[in-house]
Design a protein around this motif. Structure first.
Motif, PDB file in Angstrom:
ATOM      1  N   LEU A 165     -14.570   2.674   6.704  1.00  0.00           N
ATOM      2  CA  LEU A 165     -14.391   1.954   8.019  1.00  0.00           C
ATOM      3  C   LEU A 165     -14.658   0.359   7.706  1.00  0.00           C
ATOM      4  O   LEU A 165     -15.617  -0.130   7.330  1.00  0.00           O
ATOM      5  CB  LEU A 165     -15.081   2.321   9.127  1.00  0.00           C
ATOM      6  N   LEU A 166     -13.380  -0.455   7.598  1.00  0.00           N
ATOM      7  CA  LEU A 166     -13.170  -1.901   7.230  1.00  0.00           C
ATOM      8  C   LEU A 166     -12.491  -2.569   8.355  1.00  0.00           C
ATOM      9  O   LEU A 166     -11.565  -2.210   9.034  1.00  0.00           O
ATOM     10  CB  LEU A 166     -12.845  -2.019   5.895  1.00  0.00           C
ATOM     11  N   THR A 167     -12.867  -3.946   8.275  1.00  0.00           N
ATOM     12  CA  THR A 167     -12.147  -5.074   8.940  1.00  0.00           C
ATOM     13  C   THR A 167     -11.184  -5.523   7.987  1.00  0.00           C
ATOM     14  O   THR A 167     -11.681  -6.059   7.124  1.00  0.00           O
ATOM     15  CB  THR A 167     -13.083  -5.874   9.815  1.00  0.00           C
ATOM     16  N   HIS A 168      -9.809  -5.607   8.227  1.00  0.00           N
ATOM     17  CA  HIS A 168      -8.782  -6.083   7.250  1.00  0.00           C
ATOM     18  C   HIS A 168      -9.130  -7.473   6.988  1.00  0.00           C
ATOM     19  O   HIS A 168      -9.058  -8.273   5.895  1.00  0.00           O
ATOM     20  CB  HIS A 168      -7.502  -5.722   7.918  1.00  0.00           C
ATOM     21  N   VAL A 169      -9.660  -8.246   8.251  1.00  0.00           N
ATOM     22  CA  VAL A 169      -9.497  -9.861   7.946  1.00  0.00           C
ATOM     23  C   VAL A 169     -11.059  -9.988   8.421  1.00  0.00           C
ATOM     24  O   VAL A 169     -11.384  -9.631   9.576  1.00  0.00           O
ATOM     25  CB  VAL A 169      -8.565 -10.436   8.573  1.00  0.00           C
ATOM     26  N   HIS A 170     -11.733 -10.465   7.697  1.00  0.00           N
ATOM     27  CA  HIS A 170     -13.251 -10.464   8.059  1.00  0.00           C
ATOM     28  C   HIS A 170     -13.329 -11.529   9.268  1.00  0.00           C
ATOM     29  O   HIS A 170     -12.787 -12.612   9.118  1.00  0.00           O
ATOM     30  CB  HIS A 170     -14.201 -10.978   6.814  1.00  0.00           C
ATOM     31  N   TYR A 171     -13.960 -11.311  10.193  1.00  0.00           N
ATOM     32  CA  TYR A 171     -14.073 -12.002  11.481  1.00  0.00           C
ATOM     33  C   TYR A 171     -14.816 -13.425  11.045  1.00  0.00           C
ATOM     34  O   TYR A 171     -14.470 -14.591  11.740  1.00  0.00           O
ATOM     35  CB  TYR A 171     -14.967 -11.338  12.599  1.00  0.00           C
ATOM     36  N   LYS A 172     -15.641 -13.566  10.335  1.00  0.00           N
ATOM     37  CA  LYS A 172     -16.409 -14.807  10.019  1.00  0.00           C
ATOM     38  C   LYS A 172     -15.784 -15.495   8.742  1.00  0.00           C
ATOM     39  O   LYS A 172     -15.771 -16.643   8.978  1.00  0.00           O
ATOM     40  CB  LYS A 172     -17.943 -14.358   9.403  1.00  0.00           C
ATOM     41  N   THR A 173     -15.368 -14.983   7.551  1.00  0.00           N
ATOM     42  CA  THR A 173     -14.779 -15.836   6.540  1.00  0.00           C
ATOM     43  C   THR A 173     -13.477 -15.763   6.603  1.00  0.00           C
ATOM     44  O   THR A 173     -12.708 -16.606   6.010  1.00  0.00           O
ATOM     45  CB  THR A 173     -15.601 -15.308   5.176  1.00  0.00           C
ATOM     46  N   GLY A 174     -12.803 -14.861   7.067  1.00  0.00           N
ATOM     47  CA  GLY A 174     -11.311 -14.728   7.165  1.00  0.00           C
ATOM     48  C   GLY A 174     -10.620 -14.134   6.094  1.00  0.00           C
ATOM     49  O   GLY A 174      -9.548 -13.967   5.615  1.00  0.00           O
ATOM     50  N   ALA A 175     -11.494 -13.453   5.012  1.00  0.00           N
ATOM     51  CA  ALA A 175     -11.118 -12.897   3.784  1.00  0.00           C
ATOM     52  C   ALA A 175     -10.579 -11.489   3.924  1.00  0.00           C
ATOM     53  O   ALA A 175     -10.829 -10.858   5.087  1.00  0.00           O
ATOM     54  CB  ALA A 175     -12.384 -12.740   2.977  1.00  0.00           C
ATOM     55  N   VAL A 176      -9.573 -11.536   3.275  1.00  0.00           N
ATOM     56  CA  VAL A 176      -8.581 -10.096   3.448  1.00  0.00           C
ATOM     57  C   VAL A 176      -8.936  -9.111   2.556  1.00  0.00           C
ATOM     58  O   VAL A 176      -8.922  -9.346   1.376  1.00  0.00           O
ATOM     59  CB  VAL A 176      -7.179 -10.405   3.432  1.00  0.00           C
ATOM     60  N   HIS A 177      -9.140  -7.867   3.107  1.00  0.00           N
ATOM     61  CA  HIS A 177      -9.110  -6.662   2.315  1.00  0.00           C
ATOM     62  C   HIS A 177      -7.912  -6.226   1.674  1.00  0.00           C
ATOM     63  O   HIS A 177      -6.865  -6.252   2.270  1.00  0.00           O
ATOM     64  CB  HIS A 177      -9.749  -5.601   2.795  1.00  0.00           C
ATOM     65  N   ASP A 178      -7.836  -5.626   0.376  1.00  0.00           N
ATOM     66  CA  ASP A 178      -6.514  -5.207  -0.136  1.00  0.00           C
ATOM     67  C   ASP A 178      -6.436  -3.817   0.474  1.00  0.00           C
ATOM     68  O   ASP A 178      -7.245  -2.955   0.015  1.00  0.00           O
ATOM     69  CB  ASP A 178      -6.791  -4.959  -1.758  1.00  0.00           C
ATOM     70  N   MET A 179      -5.727  -3.845   1.495  1.00  0.00           N
ATOM     71  CA  MET A 179      -5.560  -2.510   2.369  1.00  0.00           C
ATOM     72  C   MET A 179      -5.204  -1.345   1.453  1.00  0.00           C
ATOM     73  O   MET A 179      -5.786  -0.078   1.572  1.00  0.00           O
ATOM     74  CB  MET A 179      -4.537  -2.638   3.476  1.00  0.00           C
ATOM     75  N   ALA A 180      -4.192  -1.436   0.645  1.00  0.00           N
ATOM     76  CA  ALA A 180      -3.469  -0.355   0.148  1.00  0.00           C
ATOM     77  C   ALA A 180      -4.364   0.054  -1.151  1.00  0.00           C
ATOM     78  O   ALA A 180      -4.365   1.309  -1.018  1.00  0.00           O
ATOM     79  CB  ALA A 180      -2.233  -0.810  -0.769  1.00  0.00           C
ATOM     80  N   ALA A 181      -4.961  -0.879  -1.790  1.00  0.00           N
ATOM     81  CA  ALA A 181      -5.854  -0.349  -2.986  1.00  0.00           C
ATOM     82  C   ALA A 181      -7.095   0.410  -2.207  1.00  0.00           C
ATOM     83  O   ALA A 181      -7.709   1.452  -2.819  1.00  0.00           O
ATOM     84  CB  ALA A 181      -6.181  -1.721  -3.860  1.00  0.00           C
ATOM     85  N   LEU A 182      -7.792  -0.161  -1.273  1.00  0.00           N
ATOM     86  CA  LEU A 182      -8.872   0.370  -0.690  1.00  0.00           C
ATOM     87  C   LEU A 182      -8.633   1.787  -0.167  1.00  0.00           C
ATOM     88  O   LEU A 182      -9.293   2.809  -0.085  1.00  0.00           O
ATOM     89  CB  LEU A 182      -9.680  -0.387   0.143  1.00  0.00           C
ATOM     90  N   THR A 183      -7.366   1.943   0.416  1.00  0.00           N
ATOM     91  CA  THR A 183      -6.934   3.222   0.954  1.00  0.00           C
ATOM     92  C   THR A 183      -6.821   4.078   0.030  1.00  0.00           C
ATOM     93  O   THR A 183      -7.231   5.418   0.363  1.00  0.00           O
ATOM     94  CB  THR A 183      -5.604   3.047   1.732  1.00  0.00           C
ATOM     95  N   ARG A 184      -6.094   3.982  -1.092  1.00  0.00           N
ATOM     96  CA  ARG A 184      -6.020   4.712  -2.269  1.00  0.00           C
ATOM     97  C   ARG A 184      -7.112   5.317  -2.878  1.00  0.00           C
ATOM     98  O   ARG A 184      -7.257   6.562  -3.169  1.00  0.00           O
ATOM     99  CB  ARG A 184      -5.039   4.064  -3.048  1.00  0.00           C
ATOM    100  N   ALA A 185      -8.235   4.325  -2.922  1.00  0.00           N
ATOM    101  CA  ALA A 185      -9.435   4.630  -3.831  1.00  0.00           C
ATOM    102  C   ALA A 185     -10.152   5.806  -2.655  1.00  0.00           C
ATOM    103  O   ALA A 185     -10.760   6.696  -3.085  1.00  0.00           O
ATOM    104  CB  ALA A 185     -10.268   3.382  -3.834  1.00  0.00           C
ATOM    105  N   ALA A 186      -9.924   5.550  -1.414  1.00  0.00           N
ATOM    106  CA  ALA A 186     -10.839   6.115  -0.585  1.00  0.00           C
ATOM    107  C   ALA A 186     -10.279   7.868  -0.304  1.00  0.00           C
ATOM    108  O   ALA A 186     -10.711   8.776  -0.425  1.00  0.00           O
ATOM    109  CB  ALA A 186     -10.929   5.929   0.887  1.00  0.00           C
ATOM    110  N   HIS A 187      -8.879   7.760  -0.642  1.00  0.00           N
ATOM    111  CA  HIS A 187      -8.150   8.969  -0.586  1.00  0.00           C
ATOM    112  C   HIS A 187      -8.575   9.712  -1.617  1.00  0.00           C
ATOM    113  O   HIS A 187      -8.605  10.947  -1.706  1.00  0.00           O
ATOM    114  CB  HIS A 187      -6.780   8.905  -0.399  1.00  0.00           C
ATOM    115  N   ASN A 188      -8.560   9.201  -2.964  1.00  0.00           N
ATOM    116  CA  ASN A 188      -8.956   9.699  -4.176  1.00  0.00           C
ATOM    117  C   ASN A 188     -10.213  10.329  -4.126  1.00  0.00           C
ATOM    118  O   ASN A 188     -10.552  11.213  -4.872  1.00  0.00           O
ATOM    119  CB  ASN A 188      -8.673   8.570  -5.342  1.00  0.00           C
ATOM    120  N   ALA A 189     -11.176  10.058  -3.222  1.00  0.00           N
ATOM    121  CA  ALA A 189     -12.487  10.414  -3.082  1.00  0.00           C
ATOM    122  C   ALA A 189     -12.626  11.448  -2.030  1.00  0.00           C
ATOM    123  O   ALA A 189     -13.556  11.930  -1.674  1.00  0.00           O
ATOM    124  CB  ALA A 189     -13.627   9.164  -2.634  1.00  0.00           C
ATOM    125  N   GLY A 190     -11.395  11.733  -1.412  1.00  0.00           N
ATOM    126  CA  GLY A 190     -11.541  12.820  -0.494  1.00  0.00           C
ATOM    127  C   GLY A 190     -11.839  12.180   0.997  1.00  0.00           C
ATOM    128  O   GLY A 190     -12.079  13.053   2.007  1.00  0.00           O
TER     129      GLY A 190
END
Length: 409
Positions: A165-190
């Motif tokens: 569970l992640l916020t795509h754009v961090h509310y305080k800093t504005g930093a953006v997560h790599d949605m595709a890479a993190l989703t792929r990593a999570a799926h690889n871990a089941g």
């Protein structure tokens, strides 16, 4: 120098393809509004739409308007309009409830889909309600909260993790997560993935289906300009609909709500994420804001947002201000905001507000300035930088009235 900055701002405004849209919003005279990432400005069309819903559809149509005015399908209709802004199918998004409630529904649903795993992985400093919803399920013995720093999330994904569970754009800093890479990593871990798009939707391009995301939520009152407390939205990928069971089994999520049976049977598709009766007034206001964002286009909004934030940084640099930027310096890696750290950020924010420059403060030491591109001008940005420089150089932020915190800031 000041004249040159202002002249450049006016040149940029004259060339801005989105400049016409400023007139579609109600903006107070003498205010530079840099808090659209907390509460979007009021579209001028919204009061008329609300008047129509209240006086005609409710006042005259009464209960008939559930059918005659299309109230019964409002949650799906508005959800379908939001879907085009976040890379989802119209049948995968429904509007309603709050972001917090939708988080609870989808966290619980994900845990149910990954029985034998209880860990919900997130990061410290995520938006509080996201973490609080995990804690609520943890107290019921259904979840186990695990936090990992942003740079160590992938290595924290193991066979115990049910949901990331992640916020795509961090509310305080504005930093953006790599949605595709993190989703792929999570799926690889089941594991499954739930994205909070509250600071993304309407400001940045989002492609949920392109990233193979499982679930997402987002609010309607920031960049979608739906008004204070506007309904939120929930996304569930079509591949999960048949096995998705959320815990708030209200009657609007029933397969046949008007048969009034004693036993719950989930509606097919995304409708099973509905709960109580749709908030029609809120949905009507939200629909205006969503339609306006869709008309402008998210790609164009994002391009202008980047240009506005880069221009602001150029303005403060030209004025010789040494500010501690905590947002990523590369505009492609941040949302539609800039955040600066200062030990007296609260007082500085209040001094700016007193001058008509409305930004916001986030504990403990963050001055956050939002760049809502639909209605901000480059001249606004130049003037905001001037006011910030004058506040810092004059020391007016040291005045006692700016240092006293109220319950709401």
């Amino acid at each position: 120098m000041a004249d040159a900055i202002l002249a450049r701002a006016r040149e940029l405004d004259a060339a801005d393809p989105l400049s016409e849209y400023r007139e579609r919003f109600l903006l107070p005279e003498g205010v530079i509004y840099l808090d659209g990432n907390s509460l979007g400005a009021l579209p001028k069309a919204t009061p008329d739409r609300m008047e129509q819903v209240i006086r005609q559809e409710w006042g005259e149509g009464l209960i008939r308007s559930w059918n005659d005015a299309g109230w019964i399908g409002a949650a799906r209709r508005v959800g379908g309009q939001i879907a085009q802004l976040i890379g989802a199918g119209q049948h995968e998004v429904v509007a309603g409830d709050s972001t917090s409630v939708n988080l609870f529904k989808l966290i619980a649903a994900a845990l149910d889909m990954r029985r034998g795993r209880k860990v919900v992985l997130s990061e410290p400093g995520n938006f509080p309600t996201d973490l609080y919803m995990i804690a609520g399920l943890e107290r019921q013995g259904l979840a186990e909260r695990r936090l990992a720093e942003r740079g160590r999330l992938m290595e924290a994904l193991d066979e115990e993790v049910a949901l990331l569970l992640l916020t795509h754009v961090h509310y305080k800093t504005g930093a953006v997560h790599d949605m595709a890479a993190l989703t792929r990593a999570a799926h690889n871990a089941g594991a499954l993935v739930l994205w909070d798009l509250s600071h993304s939707c309407g400001a940045l391009p989002v492609d949920l289906n392109g990233a193979h995301a499982d679930f997402a939520v987002g609010c309607g009152y920031k960049y979608l300009n739906g008004g204070p407390g506007a309904p939120a939205f929930a996304f569930a990928a079509e591949r999960h609909h048949a096995v998705l069971h959320q815990p708030l089994t209200g009657w609007f999520g029933h397969a046949a709500p008007f048969e009034f049976g004693d036993d719950y049977a989930p509606a097919p598709g995304i409708d099973r994420l509905q709960c109580g009766t749709s908030p029609i007034l809120g949905l009507a206001a939200l629909e205006v804001g969503v339609g306006l964002v869709a008309e402008i286009g998210v790609e164009r909004l994002a391009a202008k947002s980047r240009a506005l934030s880069e221009f602001f940084l150029a303005c403060v640099a030209a004025r010789g201000l040494a500010l501690d930027l905590v947002s990523p310096p590369d505009s492609a890696e941040r949302g539609s905001q800039l955040s600066f750290r200062h030990h007296d950020a609260f007082a500085i924010c209040q001094a700016l507000i007193a001058r008509g420059v409305i930004g916001d403060f986030r504990d403990p030491d963050i001055l956050r300035l939002g760049f809502a591109p639909a209605y901000l001008r480059f001249e606004d940005i130049a003037e905001a930088a001037r006011h910030l420089a004058e506040v810092l150089e004059s020391g007016e932020w040291r005045r006692e009235e700016f240092r006293q915190r109220a319950a709401v800031t």
